[in-house]
Each structure stands twice: as structure tokens, then as C-alpha cells.
Design an enzyme around this catalytic site. Structure first.
Site, short mmCIF file in Angstrom:
data_model
loop_
_atom_site.label_atom_id
_atom_site.label_comp_id
_atom_site.label_asym_id
_atom_site.label_seq_id
_atom_site.Cartn_x
_atom_site.Cartn_y
_atom_site.Cartn_z
N ARG A 104 -10.84 63.83 38.44
CA ARG A 104 -11.41 63.09 37.31
C ARG A 104 -10.54 61.91 36.91
O ARG A 104 -10.93 61.12 36.04
CB ARG A 104 -11.66 64.02 36.11
CG ARG A 104 -10.41 64.67 35.54
CD ARG A 104 -10.75 65.56 34.34
NE ARG A 104 -9.55 66.13 33.73
CZ ARG A 104 -9.51 66.68 32.54
NH1 ARG A 104 -10.60 66.76 31.81
NH2 ARG A 104 -8.39 67.18 32.06
N HIS A 174 -17.96 69.86 34.34
CA HIS A 174 -17.57 70.16 32.95
C HIS A 174 -18.51 69.43 31.96
O HIS A 174 -18.08 68.57 31.19
CB HIS A 174 -16.12 69.69 32.77
CG HIS A 174 -15.40 70.20 31.57
ND1 HIS A 174 -15.86 70.05 30.29
CD2 HIS A 174 -14.21 70.85 31.47
CE1 HIS A 174 -14.99 70.57 29.44
NE2 HIS A 174 -13.97 71.07 30.14
N ASP A 219 -14.20 79.45 23.79
CA ASP A 219 -13.68 79.01 25.09
C ASP A 219 -13.73 80.23 26.01
O ASP A 219 -12.84 81.08 25.98
CB ASP A 219 -12.23 78.48 24.92
CG ASP A 219 -11.79 77.66 26.12
OD1 ASP A 219 -12.49 77.67 27.15
OD2 ASP A 219 -10.72 77.01 26.02
N GLU A 281 -20.46 74.73 31.61
CA GLU A 281 -19.90 74.25 32.87
C GLU A 281 -20.26 75.18 34.03
O GLU A 281 -20.02 76.38 33.97
CB GLU A 281 -18.37 74.18 32.72
CG GLU A 281 -17.96 73.39 31.48
CD GLU A 281 -16.49 73.56 31.14
OE1 GLU A 281 -15.67 73.65 32.06
OE2 GLU A 281 -16.17 73.61 29.94
O1 TA6 Z 1 -13.46 74.12 30.03
C1 TA6 Z 1 -12.88 74.48 28.83
C2 TA6 Z 1 -11.53 73.83 28.73
O2 TA6 Z 1 -10.72 74.27 29.78
C3 TA6 Z 1 -10.92 74.13 27.36
O3 TA6 Z 1 -9.93 75.11 27.41
C4 TA6 Z 1 -10.45 72.78 26.89
O4 TA6 Z 1 -9.13 72.57 27.10
C5 TA6 Z 1 -11.38 71.85 27.64
O5 TA6 Z 1 -11.66 72.44 28.86
C6 TA6 Z 1 -11.10 70.37 27.70
O6 TA6 Z 1 -10.07 70.08 28.52
P1 TA6 Z 1 -9.52 68.59 28.62
O7 TA6 Z 1 -8.37 68.69 29.58
O8 TA6 Z 1 -10.63 67.74 29.14
O9 TA6 Z 1 -9.13 68.20 27.23
#
Ligand code: TA6
Length: 305
Positions: A104, A174, A219, A281
Site C-alpha cells: 500500500r 482493507h 477490531d 476486510e
Molecule cells: O484491520 C484492522 C486494523 O488492523 C486495526 O487494528 C487498525 O490498526 C486498522 O487495521 C488500521 O490500520 P492502519 O495501519 O491503516 O492505521
């Protein structure tokens, strides 16, 4: 005029242009009979998908994109559909590498664009190993993301092992879904499913009781990936809608909403942002680790309708 000569040959008359996006990053702008879309080539990240209604107007965006998102190399764009790859979550080796991998945070190559008149527009992007990726992850790979923007939205992510040794990945599409009010948002399809609650110490394995609703930070890693429906029951709002989610190649669904405190403490989210999105996701995470041997590939897919 195209954003740069490099991309000119990918443009499609009255349907697809490459523009200079936020932060000077190259964006792909799509407009067809069914929908419009915006993709950042940095991260191969879909940032917007708006379905056209029968009255030729547009529905509100399917995707949430933070008004405080970064558009800078090395940082991820908060919103849309980030590609978490080749690991989901924190660095599994705890070596300080970026959370959710590096795909990403890299400029991808645009491989192909095509117009399928009865169906919409297809965009194919790729990322291969380079000196930069080898510093973070030693393997040879080719990652291909195909995005179909039409009456429905489809994404397909294929990981090919182009090296001589097997490797393992975890990953996620995501997706940040825009909702009109998180308090009136619910998800059906995971009733009685097992999930890991990553907020609680020790990551207990719990069972989902009824539909998923949001009253605090959520989460969770569900160890199942069935057909899901997102209900946005916010009234007096054009976002009042239902989204069906069908996936393939995934045995894991991650559901995330940061709630108020994390939203307020995140530099790339406004204090109230948590009220406006939920992440659902399609993933391979936790025990759902995918091993790919040389010359083989693995595909994860999702369709939103
Ligand atoms: O997918 C859930 C997650 O892993 C959460 O724990 C939170 O940290 C989120 O993704 C967002 O992650 P980022 O690194 O994009 O801020």
C-alpha cells in the site's frame, strides 16, 4: 492532456483518464455508464466508487476516504481499499517493518485498461519485487490487482511466486465502507461465527451473537468468510443502503471500527470520522496463512453489489 506520457496509452476515450491527484500522485479517473471510480496508482488503492442510479444521478460513495488522509510516499492513504500485503497487521517478525506490509506504500505499474461496453471498465495493476521490496521481504513475486468498475465492484488480487523458494503470506483488501451513522450500521452473515477479539488481552476466541453492531471499538478477526450484508440504516440520508459482499479465496473476515478515542488520536482521521465508516476486510489472516510454492499463484477476490 494526460498526467504523464508514461500513462497516455492507457487512457480510454470518454471513460478513463490519468490525472494528477492529491500530493501530485497519479490517479486513474473512471467514468462509465454504470459508475465512476478513482484509483491511486500509489498503493493501487481504489479511493472512490459511485454507482449511477437510473435517474442518471450518482449514489453517494460506497467508500470512505478520510479528509485528513496523507498522500505522501512512505505513508498509507487512509480510506478506500488499501491492499495489505504480504502481511496483515503488525510486522509478524517484529522487526519494525510497516504495519499491513508494503504494497500500500508503493507505486504500482499500470498493466492494462479496457472497456467492456455492456459491463464497465477493467484496470489491471502490478507490483513486482525490486531492491526496495527485497530490503523488507526477500522473496521474488508478482502481484496483480484487477479492478472491475461496473454495476458491481470487483477486485481480484493474485500473488505469483516467481522465485525458487516457497513463501507464506497473509493479506487483506482493507475496505473502508462509508456509512451515514455507525450507530445505525449492522453486518449480517457472521452470526455464530468464531472470532478473535484483538482488543482484549490474550486475543480470546469468541462466538458472534446475532448481527454485528457497533457501540464501541471493534477490531475482530472472524475465522470465516461467508456472504455478508452491510446495512446502513441511517435515515433521512441517501447513504441508507444495503451492500452485499461475496468473496473467494478467503477464510477470514476482519471487521474494524476505531471508535472515538482512536479516531481522535489518529493524525489522519478527524475526531468524528469513526461515525462515518466501517472496515469489512476480505482477508487471509491469523491461522489463514497462504503458502505459495515457486511458479504457483494464489487469488483472493471480492465483489460488492
Ligand atoms: O484491520 C484492522 C486494523 O488492523 C486495526 O487494528 C487498525 O490498526 C486498522 O487495521 C488500521 O490500520 P492502519 O495501519 O491503516 O492505521
Amino acid at each position: 492532456m494526460s498526467f504523464s506520457k508514461e500513462y497516455e496509452s492507457f487512457e480510454l476515450d470518454n471513460e478513463l483518464t490519468i490525472i494528477e491527484g492529491e500530493g501530485g500522485l497519479p490517479f486513474i479517473n473512471v467514468e462509465n455508464d454504470f459508475a465512476s471510480g478513482l484509483i491511486s496508482i500509489y498503493g493501487a488503492q481504489l479511493l472512490s466508487y459511485k454507482l449511477k442510479t437510473t435517474t442518471a444521478s450518482e449514489e453517494s460513495d460506497l467508500l470512505f476516504l478520510s479528509g485528513k488522509a496523507y498522500y505522501e510516499e512512505g505513508k498509507s492513504i487512509k480510506g478506500g481499499i488499501p491492499i495489505c500485503w504480504p502481511w496483515f497487521g503488525q510486522d509478524p517478525e517484529k522487526r519494525g517493518r510497516p504495519a499491513h506490509g508494503f504494497a500500500r506504500n508503493m507505486i504500482w505499474s499500470l498493466l492494462e485498461t479496457s472497456s467492456n461496453k455492456g459491463a464497465g471498465t477493467q484496470i489491471v495493476l502490478a507490483l513486482s519485487d525490486s531492491e526496495a521490496t527485497k530490503k523488507l521481504w526477500p522473496h521474488a513475486f508478482k502481484l496483480i490487482l484487477t479492478i472491475d468498475i461496473g454495476k458491481t465492484l470487483k477486485l481480484s488480487l493474485t500473488t505469483g511466486n516467481t522465485g525458487e523458494q516457497a513463501f507464506s503470506i497473509t493479506q487483506a483488501l482493507h475496505t473502508y465502507f462509508a456509512v451515514s451513522d455507525i450507530n445505525k450500521t449492522r453486518i449480517a452473515g457472521l452470526e455464530q461465527a468464531q472470532y478473535i477479539d484483538t482488543i482484549q488481552a490474550g486475543w480470546p476466541l469468541l462466538i458472534q451473537q446475532g448481527e454485528i453492531i457497533f457501540q464501541q471499538e471493534v477490531d475482530r478477526i472472524y475465522t470465516q468468510s461467508s456472504a455478508l450484508t452491510l446495512f446502513d440504516d441511517g435515515n433521512n440520508n441517501s447513504k441508507n443502503r444495503q451492500v452485499n459482499i461475496q468473496s473467494k479465496g478467503s477464510k477470514t473476515t476482519v471487521v474494524w471500527n476505531p471508535w472515538a478515542e482512536i479516531s481522535a488520536n489518529s493524525a489522519d482521521l478527524s475526531d468524528e470520522a469513526y461515525q462515518q465508516f466501517v472496515c469489512i476486510e476480505t482477508a487471509n489472516a491469523a491461522e489463514d496463512v497462504i503458502e505459495i510454492v515457486p511458479n504457483e499463484s494464489f487469488t483472493i477476490e471480492v465483489e460488492y453489489s
